[in-house]
Design a protein around this motif. Structure first.
Motif, short mmCIF file in Angstrom:
data_model
loop_
_atom_site.label_atom_id
_atom_site.label_comp_id
_atom_site.label_asym_id
_atom_site.label_seq_id
_atom_site.Cartn_x
_atom_site.Cartn_y
_atom_site.Cartn_z
N GLY A 181 -11.12 51.80 -2.27
CA GLY A 181 -11.16 53.21 -2.66
C GLY A 181 -10.62 53.43 -4.06
O GLY A 181 -9.72 52.72 -4.52
N LEU A 212 -6.39 54.71 -8.53
CA LEU A 212 -5.72 55.75 -9.32
C LEU A 212 -4.21 55.64 -9.18
O LEU A 212 -3.46 55.77 -10.15
CB LEU A 212 -6.20 57.13 -8.86
CG LEU A 212 -7.57 57.53 -9.40
CD1 LEU A 212 -8.25 58.56 -8.51
CD2 LEU A 212 -7.45 58.05 -10.83
N TYR A 235 -3.78 63.52 -7.39
CA TYR A 235 -3.14 62.93 -8.58
C TYR A 235 -1.65 63.30 -8.67
O TYR A 235 -0.82 62.44 -8.96
CB TYR A 235 -3.80 63.41 -9.88
CG TYR A 235 -5.29 63.30 -9.98
CD1 TYR A 235 -5.95 62.11 -9.71
CD2 TYR A 235 -6.06 64.39 -10.38
CE1 TYR A 235 -7.33 62.01 -9.84
CE2 TYR A 235 -7.44 64.30 -10.51
CZ TYR A 235 -8.06 63.12 -10.24
OH TYR A 235 -9.42 63.03 -10.36
N THR A 283 -11.21 64.56 -15.06
CA THR A 283 -12.12 64.43 -13.92
C THR A 283 -13.40 65.16 -14.27
O THR A 283 -13.44 66.39 -14.30
CB THR A 283 -11.50 65.06 -12.65
OG1 THR A 283 -10.15 64.64 -12.55
CG2 THR A 283 -12.27 64.66 -11.42
N ILE A 298 -15.98 59.76 -10.51
CA ILE A 298 -16.55 59.45 -9.19
C ILE A 298 -17.75 60.35 -8.86
O ILE A 298 -18.61 59.98 -8.06
CB ILE A 298 -15.46 59.49 -8.10
CG1 ILE A 298 -15.94 58.79 -6.83
CG2 ILE A 298 -14.98 60.90 -7.82
CD1 ILE A 298 -14.89 58.17 -5.99
#
Ligand SMILES: Cc1ncc(COP(=O)(O)O)c(C=O)c1O
Length: 440
Positions: free
Chosen positions: A105, A110, A131, A177, A211
């Motif tokens: 994943g 991250l 995050y 993002t 993503i």
């Protein structure tokens, strides 16, 4: 001493700041209760791409079920090479297999990248839910970059500089993002070179969470900051969104070229080797096929992105027609509308925060959403995240049916009008909710 005491074992203080009951859990639990009580709740709170596993990938996974040994930490060479070619092609850059690291994943990656890099985290709002908790688990300071709900344009270079100036450190990490969760917006293409110039000058490493990059909507193209800042960008992604394989747990990252990138990759690999060892073996072998550029799989990725686009743009257009301010989504399957203009009538109903708004919509209108506050916006900003991914695709059969209708030639308009009862009911209820708010 922390109040988080178990009858026998005290929890670590590091959990103290993360153990408040999450509104996400509240919403999900309430939806389950309401469903169990026979109520027709429309679930716009759940964000998971629901299209079927592509048959070639299902076969590849089954064919590799016998793979039971541990694999090299960063991934099998075939997968790293396939990912390098895939990202090279998609982002228009050159990627060596040695720049690729895989893990169970992208969430795990991250966390490991945040752990591997010293300095504060710079986090533009609105931001994905994990995050900041990850940073807190690592005792990292967060420098928030405020959002502007009115314009939907969050990121300015001035605000980025202000975040750096607040920091005590001489290096920083910025998580970008794009496309974004919760807003589905992309960082404007024209801003990318300016962000790159800022990062170069302020010594900022970018963790570019892309993503949703392979789920662009039909009117846009995905652009990555890596083209402007190759020496300081880590691109992260995985199979969860564009191939609807969240549960397969396969994340990938591409580090910068050269020795600097290799130092970073070795650091992350060291962390991974102590926590997860490697991604799941059969999944890695199946992922070689997912990243192979196979025309059938590429067509499937495009087909799913098209349907996410049609479904999400449909809801956005409806919100727009209802007069609900909401930035136009550009990739993924979320919307982040703002209800500040109804602050007065909402206050009269006891609603002063996004969390209260989400509860009110659920309890009074049976619409499940997530409050903006879980995405880092101020509690009193009346924003909500709506997700289209689950709507009318609540079961595997319903998800397959949407795909089949599209393949059988049903046009996008008819698909939305005639085959999305939950979506259309959600729009009707939102309209009634606003009418009720506006009635004297
Ligand atoms: C923005 C963003 N990044 C990362 C992830 C994590 O994805 P995964 O760990 O499945 O790769 C998600 C999942 O919801 C997400 O929305």
């Amino acid at each position: 001493m922390t109040a988080l005491t178990h009858p026998r074992f005290r929890l670590s203080p590091v959990l103290g700041q993360n153990l408040t009951p999450s509104p996400t859990l509240y919403i999900n639990e309430r939806v389950q209760e309401m469903w169990a009580a026979g109520k027709h709740v429309l679930h716009l709170g759940f964000g998971e791409s629901r299209f079927p596993v592509h048959p070639k990938l299902a076969r590849a996974l089954a064919d590799n079920a016998h793979r039971k040994s541990y694999l090299p930490g960063p991934g099998i060479p075939e997968l790293r090479a396939a990912v390098a070619r895939f990202y090279g092609r998609r982002l228009g850059i050159h990627v060596e297999p040695e720049q690729v690291i895989t893990a169970p994943g992208s969430k795990a990656l991250l966390y490991a990248f945040q752990m591997a890099i010293d300095g504060d985290l710079i986090l533009p709002v609105p931001t994905w839910v994990s995050y900041a908790p990850q940073a807190r688990l690592l005792h990292k300071e967060i420098q928030w970059v405020p959002a502007n709900p009115a314009t939907g344009q969050d990121l300015t270079i001035e605000n980025l500089w202000a975040a750096v100036q607040r920091s005590r450190h001489d290096q920083h990490t910025l998580i970008l993002t794009s496309p974004n969760n919760p807003s589905s917006r992309m960082t404007p293409q024209e801003l990318l070179p300016h962000i790159a110039a800022f990062c170069r000058e302020a010594n900022v490493l970018v963790l570019s969470d892309e993503i949703y990059g392979f789920v662009p909507h039909n009117h846009v193209r995905h652009h990555s900051i890596v083209a402007h800042y190759p020496e300081g960008t880590v691109v992260l992604g995985g199979l969860s969104k564009h191939l609807s394989l969240g549960g397969w747990r396969l994340g990938v990252a591409v580090v910068p070229p050269g020795e600097a990138g290799q130092t970073l990759l070795r650091g992350v690999n060291k962390i991974g080797s102590e926590i997860w060892s490697c991604a799941t073996a059969p999944v890695e072998y199946a992922a070689v096929v997912a990243y192979s550029g196979d025309p059938e799989i590429e067509a499937y990725i495009a087909e799913c992105a098209h349907l996410h686009s049609v479904r999400t743009q449909y809801l956005w257009r409806a919100l727009h027609e209802l007069g609900i301010p909401c930035a136009r989504p550009a990739g993924g399957f979320y919307l982040f509308p703002n209800f500040d203009r109804w602050r007065e009538p909402l206050a009269a109903r006891g609603v002063h925060t996004s969390e209260e708004l989400a509860r009110y919509l659920l309890d009074s209108w049976h619409i499940a959403t997530l409050p903006g506050s879980v995405f880092g916006t101020a509690p009193e900003e009346l924003s909500l995240r709506l997700s289209t991914s689950y709507v009318d695709m609540e079961t595997d059969e319903k998800a397959r049916r949407i795909l089949e209708l599209h393949r059988s030639g049903v046009d996008d308009g008819a698909l939305m009008r005639d085959h999305h009862p939950v979506m259309n009911e959600a729009i009707r209820r939102l309209q009634q909710f606003l009418e009720e708010l506006q009635s004297p």
